[in-house]
Design an enzyme around this catalytic site. Structure first.
Site, short mmCIF file in Angstrom:
data_model
loop_
_atom_site.label_atom_id
_atom_site.label_comp_id
_atom_site.label_asym_id
_atom_site.label_seq_id
_atom_site.Cartn_x
_atom_site.Cartn_y
_atom_site.Cartn_z
CB THR A 53 -1.72 6.95 -8.08
OG1 THR A 53 -1.64 5.54 -7.86
CG2 THR A 53 -0.87 8.12 -7.71
CG ASP A 92 -5.20 9.47 -0.46
OD1 ASP A 92 -4.48 10.30 0.56
OD2 ASP A 92 -5.11 9.88 -1.66
N1 SAM Z 1 -4.23 12.84 -3.58
C1 SAM Z 1 -3.62 11.77 -4.63
C2 SAM Z 1 -4.68 11.67 -5.58
O1 SAM Z 1 -5.72 12.03 -5.53
O2 SAM Z 1 -3.95 11.17 -6.75
C3 SAM Z 1 -3.06 10.76 -4.15
C4 SAM Z 1 -1.87 10.89 -3.11
S1 SAM Z 1 -1.24 9.34 -2.53
C5 SAM Z 1 0.49 9.84 -2.78
C6 SAM Z 1 -1.70 7.90 -3.83
C7 SAM Z 1 -0.52 6.74 -3.55
O3 SAM Z 1 -1.22 5.61 -3.79
C8 SAM Z 1 0.78 6.64 -4.23
O4 SAM Z 1 1.86 6.88 -3.12
C9 SAM Z 1 0.68 5.20 -4.63
O5 SAM Z 1 2.19 4.89 -4.19
C10 SAM Z 1 -0.19 4.60 -3.91
N2 SAM Z 1 -0.67 3.35 -4.27
C11 SAM Z 1 -0.92 3.16 -5.69
N3 SAM Z 1 -1.23 1.95 -5.93
C12 SAM Z 1 -1.39 1.35 -4.31
C13 SAM Z 1 -1.66 0.01 -4.09
N4 SAM Z 1 -2.09 -0.91 -4.81
N5 SAM Z 1 -1.48 -0.47 -2.86
C14 SAM Z 1 -1.23 0.84 -2.12
N6 SAM Z 1 -0.71 2.07 -2.62
C15 SAM Z 1 -0.98 2.12 -3.80
#
Ligand code: SAM
Length: 288
Positions: A159, A157
């Site tokens: 970004t 899930d």
């Molecule tokens: N529903 C949203 C969308 O469709 O874009 C996504 C929501 S969620 C907030 C996305 C999360 O992925 C963010 O909080 C970001 O910090 C996290 N994220 C990005 N790259 C990551 C990584 N390599 N490992 C863990 N989390 C990550």
């Protein structure tokens, strides 16, 4: 509406979506990104990362019910789940509706997203305090590379494919995901807009197909993402997303507002423009 405040998502320099703001609840800059939460006039609370809409109270149930219940209603007995990203807690909330789930690990790279969601997005953030949920603030790429744990379902899930999320759309990450999945394992990933990011979906499908026996796009629509129509990818070591669906599983889930067995099946109907872009599913291999 003179003097009204708005927050605008400018998407790829070609589309602007404005949300009327009642009040700003949080604004911070972590080592990874800018994080904001606003109270809107028409969509409840809204989480934005680097100015992009992530989660709104008004429609987040569509995204989170689909990303969680699609794999969890196909897997024969999902007990251990890994969510990568998802720091708002919405995917975890839906995962924990399944009584068979004994543990859900959330691996989110940015602690600021978790803290802001826990405090200002109770509708999703509250799930992160469930005793079956374990929150790890680290890079999901490194976690799957190094962990000795095994999972029945992995939910990515994340970004969009840039910044910390870029490596979550690469082949070595998915080879490691395959390694941490159990024999009936399933991985579902956020894949972007079929209208604006068809290359992202095509590239992700081209990465998944050699690694997993089954790989299919899964479509849904929601209000707050650019263009409305959005895609996940479903990949598994053998389970088919529609033929192996267990409709009775959905019946046991309380309070669903989007997901049903019919909506599950419909999510895997792929329009011709997308089928052409990703190439026909390899019937022989996927049809088993
Ligand atoms: N529903 C949203 C969308 O469709 O874009 C996504 C929501 S969620 C907030 C996305 C999360 O992925 C963010 O909080 C970001 O910090 C996290 N994220 C990005 N790259 C990551 C990584 N390599 N490992 C863990 N989390 C990550």
């Amino acid at each position: 509406m003179t003097g009204a405040k708005w927050v605008d998502e400018v998407y790829k320099g070609v589309l602007r979506t404005g949300f009327r703001v009642r009040r700003r609840l949080f604004r911070g800059r972590s080592p990874f990104q800018k994080v904001e939460v606003v109270e809107t006039a028409g969509h409840g609370r809204l989480l934005l990362i680097d100015g992009m809409t992530m989660v709104s109270d008004r429609d987040e149930f569509i995204y989170h019910e689909t990303i969680a219940h699609v794999p969890l209603c196909v897997h024969p007995r999902p007990r251990r789940v890994l969510v990568i990203g998802g720091g708002d807690g919405g995917s975890v909330r839906e995962v924990l509706k399944h009584r068979s789930v004994e543990s859900c690990a959330l691996v989110e790279i940015d602690g600021m997203v978790v803290r802001a969601s826990r405090r200002f997005l109770p509708g999703t953030g509250r799930a992160l305090s469930d005793n079956r949920c374990r929150v790890l603030i680290e890079d999901g790429v490194r976690f799957v590379r190094e962990t000795s744990e095994r999972f029945d379902v992995v939910i990515v899930d994340s970004t969009e494919p840039f910044g910390p999320a870029a490596a979550l759309f690469g082949p070595s990450f998915y080879k490691d995901v395959r390694k941490v999945l159990t024999p009936d394992g399933i991985v579902v990933s956020q894949a972007g807009s079929p209208f604006y990011e068809i290359n992202t979906i095509r590239n992700l499908m081209a990465i998944l197909r050699p690694i997993f026996k089954v790989a299919r796009p899964c479509l849904f629509t929601n209000m707050t993402y650019p263009g409305g129509l959005w895609a996940f990818t479903f990949a598994s070591k053998g389970l088919h997303p529609v033929r192996d669906l267990k409709p009775v599983r959905a019946k046991g889930l309380k309070g669903l507002r989007w997901y049903s067995s019919d909506m599950h099946a419909a999510a895997f109907a792929v329009p011709p423009f997308l089928e052409r872009a990703i190439g026909p599913s390899l019937k022989g291999r996927e049809s088993r």
